[in-house]
Motif scaffolding. Structure first.
Motif, PDB file in Angstrom:
ATOM      1  N   ASP A   1       0.854  -1.186   0.000  1.00 30.51           N
ATOM      2  CA  ASP A   1       0.000   0.000   0.000  1.00 30.51           C
ATOM      3  C   ASP A   1       0.891   1.238   0.000  1.00 30.51           C
ATOM      4  N   LEU A   2       0.492   2.235  -0.746  1.00 28.54           N
ATOM      5  CA  LEU A   2       1.160   3.540  -0.797  1.00 28.54           C
ATOM      6  C   LEU A   2       0.134   4.609  -0.474  1.00 28.54           C
ATOM      7  N   LYS A   3       0.549   5.623   0.293  1.00 27.71           N
ATOM      8  CA  LYS A   3      -0.373   6.693   0.657  1.00 27.71           C
ATOM      9  C   LYS A   3       0.338   8.043   0.637  1.00 27.71           C
ATOM     10  N   ALA A   4      -0.399   9.057   0.206  1.00 28.54           N
ATOM     11  CA  ALA A   4       0.023  10.451   0.395  1.00 28.54           C
ATOM     12  C   ALA A   4      -0.743  10.948   1.607  1.00 28.54           C
ATOM     13  N   ARG A   5      -0.086  11.785   2.432  1.00 23.14           N
ATOM     14  CA  ARG A   5      -0.780  12.223   3.637  1.00 23.14           C
ATOM     15  C   ARG A   5      -0.477  13.669   3.990  1.00 23.14           C
ATOM     16  N   PHE A   6      -1.400  14.230   4.757  1.00 25.56           N
ATOM     17  CA  PHE A   6      -1.273  15.586   5.295  1.00 25.56           C
ATOM     18  C   PHE A   6      -1.508  15.492   6.794  1.00 25.56           C
ATOM     19  N   SER A   7      -0.637  16.146   7.577  1.00 27.47           N
ATOM     20  CA  SER A   7      -0.760  16.078   9.033  1.00 27.47           C
ATOM     21  C   SER A   7      -0.741  17.464   9.655  1.00 27.47           C
ATOM     22  N   ALA A   8      -1.448  17.600  10.766  1.00 27.07           N
ATOM     23  CA  ALA A   8      -1.398  18.806  11.590  1.00 27.07           C
ATOM     24  C   ALA A   8      -0.527  18.461  12.800  1.00 27.07           C
ATOM     25  N   ASN A   9       0.646  19.041  12.882  1.00 23.98           N
ATOM     26  CA  ASN A   9       1.590  18.766  13.967  1.00 23.98           C
ATOM     27  C   ASN A   9       1.286  19.713  15.117  1.00 23.98           C
ATOM     28  N   ILE A  10       0.611  19.180  16.152  1.00 29.25           N
ATOM     29  CA  ILE A  10       0.033  20.057  17.174  1.00 29.25           C
ATOM     30  C   ILE A  10       0.675  19.915  18.554  1.00 29.25           C
ATOM     31  N   GLY A  11       1.845  19.329  18.633  1.00 29.22           N
ATOM     32  CA  GLY A  11       2.517  19.198  19.924  1.00 29.22           C
ATOM     33  C   GLY A  11       2.711  20.534  20.621  1.00 29.22           C
ATOM     34  N   ASN A  12       3.138  21.552  19.867  1.00 30.13           N
ATOM     35  CA  ASN A  12       3.351  22.872  20.489  1.00 30.13           C
ATOM     36  C   ASN A  12       2.034  23.556  20.831  1.00 30.13           C
ATOM     37  N   VAL A  13       0.985  23.308  20.060  1.00 29.24           N
ATOM     38  CA  VAL A  13      -0.331  23.880  20.356  1.00 29.24           C
ATOM     39  C   VAL A  13      -0.849  23.335  21.684  1.00 29.24           C
ATOM     40  N   LEU A  14      -0.585  22.052  21.933  1.00 30.15           N
ATOM     41  CA  LEU A  14      -1.003  21.416  23.177  1.00 30.15           C
ATOM     42  C   LEU A  14      -0.001  21.652  24.309  1.00 30.15           C
ATOM     43  N   LYS A  15       1.039  22.436  24.007  1.00 32.01           N
ATOM     44  CA  LYS A  15       2.075  22.792  24.988  1.00 32.01           C
ATOM     45  C   LYS A  15       2.779  21.564  25.560  1.00 32.01           C
ATOM     46  N   LEU A  16       3.027  20.571  24.671  1.00 36.12           N
ATOM     47  CA  LEU A  16       3.784  19.394  25.070  1.00 36.12           C
ATOM     48  C   LEU A  16       5.270  19.732  25.133  1.00 36.12           C
ATOM     49  N   ASN A  17       6.014  18.905  25.805  1.00 32.29           N
ATOM     50  CA  ASN A  17       7.467  18.998  25.799  1.00 32.29           C
ATOM     51  C   ASN A  17       7.919  19.044  24.334  1.00 32.29           C
ATOM     52  N   PRO A  18       8.875  19.882  23.957  1.00 31.55           N
ATOM     53  CA  PRO A  18       9.315  19.974  22.558  1.00 31.55           C
ATOM     54  C   PRO A  18       9.838  18.663  21.972  1.00 31.55           C
ATOM     55  N   LYS A  19      10.172  17.695  22.811  1.00 38.99           N
ATOM     56  CA  LYS A  19      10.606  16.384  22.330  1.00 38.99           C
ATOM     57  C   LYS A  19       9.438  15.553  21.811  1.00 38.99           C
ATOM     58  N   MET A  20       8.200  16.013  22.055  1.00 39.22           N
ATOM     59  CA  MET A  20       6.995  15.261  21.710  1.00 39.22           C
ATOM     60  C   MET A  20       6.180  15.981  20.645  1.00 39.22           C
ATOM     61  N   ASP A  21       5.528  15.190  19.801  1.00 36.40           N
ATOM     62  CA  ASP A  21       4.588  15.755  18.831  1.00 36.40           C
ATOM     63  C   ASP A  21       3.421  14.794  18.660  1.00 36.40           C
ATOM     64  N   ILE A  22       2.240  15.348  18.544  1.00 37.99           N
ATOM     65  CA  ILE A  22       1.029  14.609  18.181  1.00 37.99           C
ATOM     66  C   ILE A  22       0.611  15.129  16.817  1.00 37.99           C
ATOM     67  N   TYR A  23       0.279  14.216  15.902  1.00 37.39           N
ATOM     68  CA  TYR A  23      -0.069  14.650  14.555  1.00 37.39           C
ATOM     69  C   TYR A  23      -1.258  13.873  13.982  1.00 37.39           C
ATOM     70  N   PRO A  24      -2.461  14.444  14.087  1.00 36.49           N
ATOM     71  CA  PRO A  24      -3.607  13.870  13.384  1.00 36.49           C
ATOM     72  C   PRO A  24      -3.546  14.281  11.914  1.00 36.49           C
ATOM     73  N   GLY A  25      -4.159  13.473  11.062  1.00 33.38           N
ATOM     74  CA  GLY A  25      -4.145  13.839   9.651  1.00 33.38           C
ATOM     75  C   GLY A  25      -5.024  12.966   8.783  1.00 33.38           C
ATOM     76  N   LEU A  26      -4.972  13.263   7.494  1.00 30.62           N
ATOM     77  CA  LEU A  26      -5.732  12.538   6.475  1.00 30.62           C
ATOM     78  C   LEU A  26      -4.765  11.940   5.465  1.00 30.62           C
ATOM     79  N   ASN A  27      -5.167  10.809   4.868  1.00 36.38           N
ATOM     80  CA  ASN A  27      -4.329  10.182   3.851  1.00 36.38           C
ATOM     81  C   ASN A  27      -5.173   9.626   2.708  1.00 36.38           C
TER      82      ASN A  27
END
Length: 156
Positions: A73-99
């Motif tokens: 399977d191959l996919k193209a995807r777009f993600s919203a990298n929201i770790g800083n929006v959620l004020k997480l430690n800069p070592k962490m990132d959460i990224y919801p998205g669509l593919n």
């Protein structure tokens, strides 16, 4: 002050110009395999990328064996990298998205944690929103169902 500098040194997502590569295990009902992906930062909280999955172990049906096209399977995807929006430690990132892939239009939710500037771990879960074959049966369900990925993430 040195502690603050240390946290900034190993950022999980840096924004525009950031490039990530990931390799990990792909786990789904009836199969396991390998996932390769890459993400390119295009804004403070946005990235696009591609993923490739290849299933190494597939539960076979009596008299049937999966072909190459059943395993990949191959996919193209777009993600919203929201770790800083959620004020997480800069070592962490959460990224919801669509593919958009060879078998479906779907969504994913991922998490990255970086131990150093270049190395971290990731985990992702993905689900199909719209299958190209809504009545999929047998091997058509491979890469076309809930999937879980876990592995290593690298800054390039």
């Amino acid at each position: 002050m040195p502690l603050q500098g240390h946290f900034l040194w190993a950022q999980a997502f840096k924004g525009k110009g950031d490039i990530k590569a990931q390799v990990g295990a792909n786990i789904q009902d009836g199969a396991t395999g390998i996932q390769l992906s890459t993400d390119f930062g295009i804004g403070e909280n946005m990235s696009y990328g591609i993923t490739a999955n290849y299933l190494l172990s597939v539960q076979e049906f009596p008299g049937f064996k999966p072909e190459f096209e059943d395993r990949i399977d191959l996919k193209a995807r777009f993600s919203a990298n929201i770790g800083n929006v959620l004020k997480l430690n800069p070592k962490m990132d959460i990224y919801p998205g669509l593919n958009l892939g060879l078998r479906n239009f779907g969504a994913h939710l991922g998490f990255r944690y970086f131990f150093t500037e270049g190395f971290g771990i990731y985990t992702e879960a993905g689900v199909p929103i719209a299958k190209y074959k809504p009545e999929a049966t047998g091997f058509d369900n491979l890469n076309n169902q809930f999937v879980f990925n876990i592995g290593a993430s690298f800054n390039l």
